[in-house]
Design an enzyme around this catalytic site. Structure first.
Site, PDB file in Angstrom:
ATOM      1  N   ASP A 285     -10.186   4.913  -4.835  1.00 35.07           N
ATOM      2  CA  ASP A 285     -11.058   5.017  -3.663  1.00 35.07           C
ATOM      3  C   ASP A 285     -10.246   4.770  -2.396  1.00 35.07           C
ATOM      4  O   ASP A 285     -10.321   5.533  -1.425  1.00 35.07           O
ATOM      5  CB  ASP A 285     -12.190   3.982  -3.780  1.00 35.07           C
ATOM      6  CG  ASP A 285     -13.131   4.025  -2.587  1.00 35.07           C
ATOM      7  OD1 ASP A 285     -13.519   5.145  -2.193  1.00 35.07           O
ATOM      8  OD2 ASP A 285     -13.453   2.957  -2.049  1.00 35.07           O
TER       9      ASP A 285
ATOM     10  N   LYS B 272      -1.906  -2.937 -10.588  1.00 34.37           N
ATOM     11  CA  LYS B 272      -1.514  -4.233 -10.022  1.00 34.37           C
ATOM     12  C   LYS B 272      -1.144  -5.132 -11.195  1.00 34.37           C
ATOM     13  O   LYS B 272      -1.684  -6.226 -11.385  1.00 34.37           O
ATOM     14  CB  LYS B 272      -2.678  -4.796  -9.180  1.00 34.37           C
ATOM     15  CG  LYS B 272      -2.332  -6.025  -8.362  1.00 34.37           C
ATOM     16  CD  LYS B 272      -1.384  -5.757  -7.194  1.00 34.37           C
ATOM     17  CE  LYS B 272      -0.988  -7.049  -6.518  1.00 34.37           C
ATOM     18  NZ  LYS B 272       0.063  -6.874  -5.494  1.00 34.37           N
TER      19      LYS B 272
ATOM     20  N   ASP C  63      -0.063  -1.985  -3.815  1.00 35.75           N
ATOM     21  CA  ASP C  63       0.323  -2.276  -2.426  1.00 35.75           C
ATOM     22  C   ASP C  63       1.528  -1.426  -2.025  1.00 35.75           C
ATOM     23  O   ASP C  63       1.565  -0.823  -0.956  1.00 35.75           O
ATOM     24  CB  ASP C  63       0.587  -3.781  -2.223  1.00 35.75           C
ATOM     25  CG  ASP C  63       1.472  -4.407  -3.292  1.00 35.75           C
ATOM     26  OD1 ASP C  63       1.790  -3.733  -4.299  1.00 35.75           O
ATOM     27  OD2 ASP C  63       1.862  -5.582  -3.124  1.00 35.75           O
TER      28      ASP C  63
ATOM     29  N   TYR D  73     -16.267  -1.009 -10.322  1.00 35.75           N
ATOM     30  CA  TYR D  73     -17.497  -0.381  -9.830  1.00 35.75           C
ATOM     31  C   TYR D  73     -18.653  -0.583 -10.810  1.00 35.75           C
ATOM     32  O   TYR D  73     -19.805  -0.534 -10.413  1.00 35.75           O
ATOM     33  CB  TYR D  73     -17.288   1.118  -9.624  1.00 35.75           C
ATOM     34  CG  TYR D  73     -16.775   1.507  -8.261  1.00 35.75           C
ATOM     35  CD1 TYR D  73     -15.605   0.941  -7.755  1.00 35.75           C
ATOM     36  CD2 TYR D  73     -17.444   2.447  -7.488  1.00 35.75           C
ATOM     37  CE1 TYR D  73     -15.130   1.317  -6.512  1.00 35.75           C
ATOM     38  CE2 TYR D  73     -16.967   2.816  -6.245  1.00 35.75           C
ATOM     39  CZ  TYR D  73     -15.812   2.258  -5.762  1.00 35.75           C
ATOM     40  OH  TYR D  73     -15.346   2.623  -4.537  1.00 35.75           O
TER      41      TYR D  73
ATOM     42  N   ASP E   9      -8.530   7.649   0.640  1.00 37.58           N
ATOM     43  CA  ASP E   9      -8.772   7.663   2.091  1.00 37.58           C
ATOM     44  C   ASP E   9      -7.453   7.715   2.860  1.00 37.58           C
ATOM     45  O   ASP E   9      -7.362   8.365   3.904  1.00 37.58           O
ATOM     46  CB  ASP E   9      -9.605   6.450   2.544  1.00 37.58           C
ATOM     47  CG  ASP E   9     -11.106   6.744   2.552  1.00 37.58           C
ATOM     48  OD1 ASP E   9     -11.539   7.617   1.760  1.00 37.58           O
ATOM     49  OD2 ASP E   9     -11.835   6.119   3.344  1.00 37.58           O
TER      50      ASP E   9
HETATM   51  C1  IPM Z   1     -16.000   7.899  -2.410  1.00 35.41           C
HETATM   52  C2  IPM Z   1     -16.974   7.024  -1.690  1.00 35.41           C
HETATM   53  C3  IPM Z   1     -17.895   6.357  -2.715  1.00 35.41           C
HETATM   54  C4  IPM Z   1     -17.016   5.521  -3.626  1.00 35.41           C
HETATM   55  C5  IPM Z   1     -19.032   5.518  -2.103  1.00 35.41           C
HETATM   56  C6  IPM Z   1     -19.882   6.349  -1.169  1.00 35.41           C
HETATM   57  C7  IPM Z   1     -19.872   4.890  -3.163  1.00 35.41           C
HETATM   58  O1  IPM Z   1     -16.317   6.106  -0.896  1.00 35.41           O
HETATM   59  O2  IPM Z   1     -16.442   8.811  -3.141  1.00 35.41           O
HETATM   60  O3  IPM Z   1     -14.793   7.704  -2.233  1.00 35.41           O
HETATM   61  O4  IPM Z   1     -16.683   4.374  -3.296  1.00 35.41           O
HETATM   62  O5  IPM Z   1     -16.660   6.013  -4.698  1.00 35.41           O
HETATM   63 MG    MG Z   2     -14.200   6.407  -0.801  1.00 34.33          MG
END
Ligand code: IPM
Ligand code: MG
Length: 358
Positions: A248, A192, A224, A142, A252
């Site tokens: 990240d 990884k 993975d 990042y 999710d």
């Molecule tokens: C998160 C989001 C952010 C990230 C984006 C909005 C920059 O996806 O906080 O998970 O990638 O960190």
């Molecule tokens: Mg995110």
């Protein structure tokens, strides 16, 4: 009682609606004399681009440094998609994480019993899930240099750099190991290392640091495989520690385990435990302003703030229990409702949690 200074950064999309409900809950606690707050509001994301021409104005960073904690909504939306990179709302979020050195991102994935059937996975896999994802937040790909889109041999090449210093790996691993001590004592470090040098170093440093924590069991998974195990047997995980990008993605997946990303809070902490608290969900521009958003992730983020920055675990637990009670009573926003179930608005969900607070 000395008031805690809270900087609210509602941001874009559903951000303002959900932070309003989080604030209401904090004000409910304050009205009962349990705690005192002084709220200030600031600009971040697209809202800041519109008002000040950049996604993180100086004044916001100054106010954040002055505050005891920052409570954020969400940033981003199609309105700013075409903007130059420096004026992307997401840059504001990355800049405040970096500006406050919020290197430790905690994303607890817990499944409320009442919602086990809201997940896309089988309820028996999901009931009782309690994973803490510890994501490194101010390093890795990042932020690594070089980055950019360059011209090379007559065509463009896009470059980003995954880069970790030993000290960055060590401190996030320590956070994870310490947190595991308060839980079930197990950390899975995700990397990884079969392909990436930065991951080889990650794994080595994680092992070295773990020697100071003989009471915690550290294991390693390739990312993975970790993604697969997370949907195959989510209950086998206690704490996961990983890099910015892998965290990240895995968080999710974690969100979907619980049935909705509208339920997941997060804390981003610096070395002195000061922090920024935000829902894991984004700004959801498609439902913004319509009273449809689920405020629970924002409310649970406020609970994390009470615990990690304000030293009030007692109140954090009460908020978390109030959320569970509201869910157990069948109160559902659209994202977590089953077909045929009554759906309530953002405000009504906030009220239901406030009413269940005792
Ligand atoms: C998160 C989001 C952010 C990230 C984006 C909005 C920059 O996806 O906080 O998970 O990638 O960190
Ligand atoms: Mg995110």
């Amino acid at each position: 009682m000395k008031p805690h200074r809270i900087l609210l950064l509602p941001g874009d999309g559903i951000g303002p609606e959900v932070t309003t409900q989080a604030r209401r809950l904090l004000e409910t606690l304050a009205a009962r004399g349990e705690i005192a707050f002084e709220f200030e509001e600031g600009l971040i994301g697209g809202a800041a681009v519109d008002a000040r021409g950049k996604p993180l104005p100086e004044e916001t960073l100054v106010a954040a440094r002055r505050a005891d904690a920052v409570l954020m909504g969400a940033v981003g939306g199609p309105k700013w998609d075409g903007a130059p990179r420096a004026a992307h709302p997401e840059r504001g979020l990355l800049a405040i994480r970096s500006g406050l050195e919020l290197y430790a991102n905690l994303r607890p994935v817990r499944c409320a019993d009442a919602l086990a059937d809201a997940s896309s996975l089988k309820p028996e896999l999901i009931r009782g899930v309690d994973v803490l994802i510890v994501r490194e937040l101010t390093g890795g790909i990042y932020f690594g240099e070089p980055r950019g889109i360059f011209e090379e041999d007559g065509e463009r090449v896009g470059i980003n750099t995954e880069r970790y210093r030993e000290s960055e790996i060590a401190r996030i691993c320590r956070n994870a190991l310490e947190l595991a001590r308060l839980r079930r004592g197990q950390v899975v470090s995700v990397d990884k290392a079969n392909v990436l040098e930065s991951s080889q170093l990650w794994r080595e440093v994680a092992k070295t640091v773990a020697r100071d924590y003989p009471d915690v069991r550290l294991t390693h998974l390739y990312v993975d495989n970790a993604a697969m195990q997370l949907v195959r047997s989510p209950k086998s995980f206690d704490v996961m520690v990983t890099s910015n990008l892998f965290g990240d993605i895995l968080s999710d997946i974690g969100a979907q385990l619980t049935g909705s990303i509208g339920l997941l809070p997060s804390a981003s902490l610096n070395a002195d435990g000061r922090g920024l608290y935000e829902p894991v969900h984004g700004s959801a521009p498609d439902i913004a302003g319509r009273g449809l958003a689920n405020p629970l992730a924002a409310i649970l983020s406020a609970a994390m703030m009470l615990r990690h920055s304000l030293g009030r675990s007692d109140l954090a637990e009460r908020v978390e229990r109030a959320v569970e009670r509201a869910l157990a009573r069948g109160i559902r926003t659209a994202d977590i409702a089953r077909p045929g179930q009554d759906v309530v608005s953002t405000v009504r969900m906030g009220q239901a949690v406030a009413e269940a607070l005792y």
